[in-house]
Scaffold this motif. Structure first.
Motif, short mmCIF file in Angstrom:
data_model
loop_
_atom_site.label_atom_id
_atom_site.label_comp_id
_atom_site.label_asym_id
_atom_site.label_seq_id
_atom_site.Cartn_x
_atom_site.Cartn_y
_atom_site.Cartn_z
N GLY A 455 0.81 -1.20 0.00
CA GLY A 455 0.00 0.00 0.00
C GLY A 455 0.84 1.26 0.00
O GLY A 455 1.99 1.27 0.45
N SER A 458 -2.89 3.40 1.35
CA SER A 458 -3.31 2.39 2.32
C SER A 458 -2.14 2.04 3.23
O SER A 458 -1.00 2.46 2.99
N ALA A 462 -1.28 -3.42 3.08
CA ALA A 462 -2.56 -3.45 2.37
C ALA A 462 -3.56 -4.37 3.07
O ALA A 462 -4.42 -4.97 2.43
N ALA A 465 -7.33 -5.20 1.98
CA ALA A 465 -7.53 -5.19 0.52
C ALA A 465 -8.30 -6.42 0.07
O ALA A 465 -8.14 -7.52 0.61
N TRP A 511 -8.37 -1.48 -2.81
CA TRP A 511 -7.44 -1.14 -1.74
C TRP A 511 -8.18 -0.56 -0.54
O TRP A 511 -9.26 0.02 -0.69
N GLU A 534 0.16 -0.18 -4.89
CA GLU A 534 -1.06 0.61 -4.97
C GLU A 534 -0.85 1.88 -5.79
O GLU A 534 0.09 2.64 -5.57
#
Length: 541
Positions: A455, A458, A462, A465, A511, A534
């Motif tokens: 991420g 994020s 992540a 996700a 995400w 991401e």
């Protein structure tokens, strides 16, 4: 159909760890509850290392470890990338001897390296920061170190989607080391207390403020509204709104489901959504827990392990985003598990056919249970279930190899691909017994693909996700999650079995930040681990 086959490779891999419960014949309840275990990549080399949670002599014991003995600590094994491991505990910095129970792995400070949260019995929590080489520093806030509760499983999640990982902790019962003296006499011999003797307490939620600071938001976030005897936690998004919800397995009290209201608060909705009780309205002794989409139809299923003579619980969503129904008896998991006492469990695709199968770690809590119940033993074999392809399960343990014939007192369990061969292996923590690393040798011939998500807006892992993949004209969905099972942590990378399909047709990631991103399927060959960053559209091999 690939045959199920697992081999215990612990000895040849150099895994020499035996859990220490501290039991000295006083029958303290915590002695029989651990340990947890985890897959963790200590140095980001792409090879999974191992963490084993350990306990110590209980404070009331008159026989403590003397100066000539090394007190028990958490133990780490580094992956040598050749099927073997090296014990790196001494140089890891994890030298404190505590009555540890479980753990959760994640990069809480977004520095790119996975850290370790450890729960204990009556000795607070521990937060260990990883410097990137596998050396950990204790950065526990003082208020967490002083927490007097009996904590069990934990899970990282970003419940408010601010890019920082928060932590949810299960608290079991109100307990003191002297409490067992009044309830552990049974039929003329000592036994461990039934949890019904002890009152429940609420779980805890800690908000990550950044810079190593956390705030206890248990009350303000609504978690304190419900009490239970919590042992297992699973983070999921049952209403598919992009915000993390929390489901908790409770021992002799109703299970809990915390719905994320998207304003920093949760509402407890287990009764309304059908996961609080069994189909006949009873509570069970919930231990471990996990959730998945085993039928690949968008409907989540929640699997919970219970006491002997209760069987596994399987709650199936009636439709996507809807409430759940207890389908334990019709799903195929209940009858084979009826005489077993389950702890760690998880959904995983052991044969790479694209459908989630299930593993359950078993072991009773009363050493002399066989004297009163001849059909039940203290040490028990573990269970393996194959998904028939429609969300129905068939037990295949008897044909899954020698590890499934051995009886042990198993507790925590996790899955991960330790040798990077594309088949999911199993790690098991056993109470007062050696740990087990079970290598999967039964997934050959079916294809696979793995993803490690990173991420930016994020959180770095992540966590939260949602990844949807299309292959062979059918979809699969997986989530990046911490927690699940019991006291343990499976690998954070996502694994998809592809069956006979040679590649994938679509890949979409939702995400935690709210971004939905599609990746070029042609740039994602099968039988490999890919990193997805991401917002960049980039795929790193």
């Amino acid at each position: 159909m690939s045959p199920a086959k697992f081999t215990d490779v612990s000895e040849r891999a150099g895994i020499r760890f035996t859990h220490h419960s501290g039991a000295k014949g006083q029958f303290h309840l915590p002695e029989t509850m651990g340990p947890g275990c985890a897959f963790i990549d200590l140095d980001n080399d792409g090879w999974l290392d191992l963490c084993f949670i350990n306990s110590r002599d209980v404070p009331s014991s008159s026989s403590q470890h003397g100066s000539g003995q090394q007190p028990p600590t958490i133990v780490l094994f580094r992956n040598n990338r050749d099927g073997t491991f090296t014990d790196v505990t001494k140089q890891s910095g994890l030298t404190e001897s505590i009555y540890a129970m479980g753990c959760a792995v994640a990069d809480f400070d977004n520095d790119g390296f996975d850290d370790l949260w450890v729960t204990t019995c009556l000795q607070g929590h521990r937060l260990y920061r990883n410097d990137g080489t596998g050396v950990f520093t204790d950065v526990t806030p003082n208020e967490f170190r002083r927490d007097p509760r009996f904590s069990t499983s934990a899970a990282w999640l970003d419940y408010d989607r601010d890019g920082l990982l928060d932590v949810f902790v299960c608290n079991y019962v109100r307990y003191r080391w002297t409490d067992d003296a009044t309830c552990n006499q049974a039929e003329g011999y000592r036994a461990y207390c039934n949890p019904r003797y002890f009152p429940p307490q609420p779980c805890s939620l800690y908000h990550n403020e950044g810079n190593g600071r956390f705030t206890d938001v248990t009350t303000s976030a609504g978690i304190a509204q419900a009490t239970g005897k919590a042992l297992g936690v699973c983070v999921l998004d049952y209403d598919d709104d992009g915000w993390s919800d929390i489901v908790v397995a409770s021992d002799t009290t109703r299970n809990l489901l915390f719905h994320n209201l998207r304003n920093g608060r949760f509402e407890e909705v287990a009764v309304r959504n059908g996961v609080a009780f069994t189909e006949d309205g009873r509570t069970r002794a919930g231990m471990g827990i996990d959730a998945a989409d085993p039928a690949r139809d968008g409907r989540l299923a929640i699997l919970i392990s219970n006491f002997s003579a209760e069987g596994l619980s399987l709650f199936q969503q009636d439709a996507p985003r809807r409430s759940f129904t207890d389908v334990s008896h019709t799903s195929g998991v209940w009858e084979p598990s009826y005489n077993f006492l389950g702890f760690g469990l998880f959904f995983f695709d052991f044969d790479n056919d694209g459908f989630d199968d299930a593993f359950v770690a078993n072991g009773h809590v009363q050493p002399k249970v066989h004297d009163d119940t001849p059909r039940t033993t203290y040490a028990q074999r573990n269970l393996l279930f194959r998904n028939s392809g429609s969300g129905k399960f068939v037990e295949v343990s008897p044909s899954a190899g020698q590890p499934f014939t051995v009886e042990r007192v198993s507790r925590g369990a996790a899955y991960g691909d330790f040798d990077n061969d594309g088949s999911l292996d199993i790690l098991v923590g056993n109470n007062n017994q050696p740990a087990e690393l079970l290598r999967n040798e039964g997934a050959r011939g079916n294809n696979w693909i793995q993803f490690l998500l990173r991420g930016t807006k994020s959180n770095r892992n992540a966590i939260g996700a949602k990844v949807q993949l299309a292959a062979g004209g059918r979809k699969q969905t997986r989530w990046v999650r911490s927690g699940s099972s019991y006291l343990s942590q499976s690998m954070l990378r996502l694994h998809f079995g592809l069956g006979s399909t040679s590649g994938i047709e679509q890949l979409e990631v939702s995400w935690p930040s709210g971004l939905r991103e599609s990746f070029n399927a042609k740039s994602l060959p099968a039988a490999r681990l890919h990193q997805l960053d991401e917002g960049s559209g980039r795929v790193l091999p």
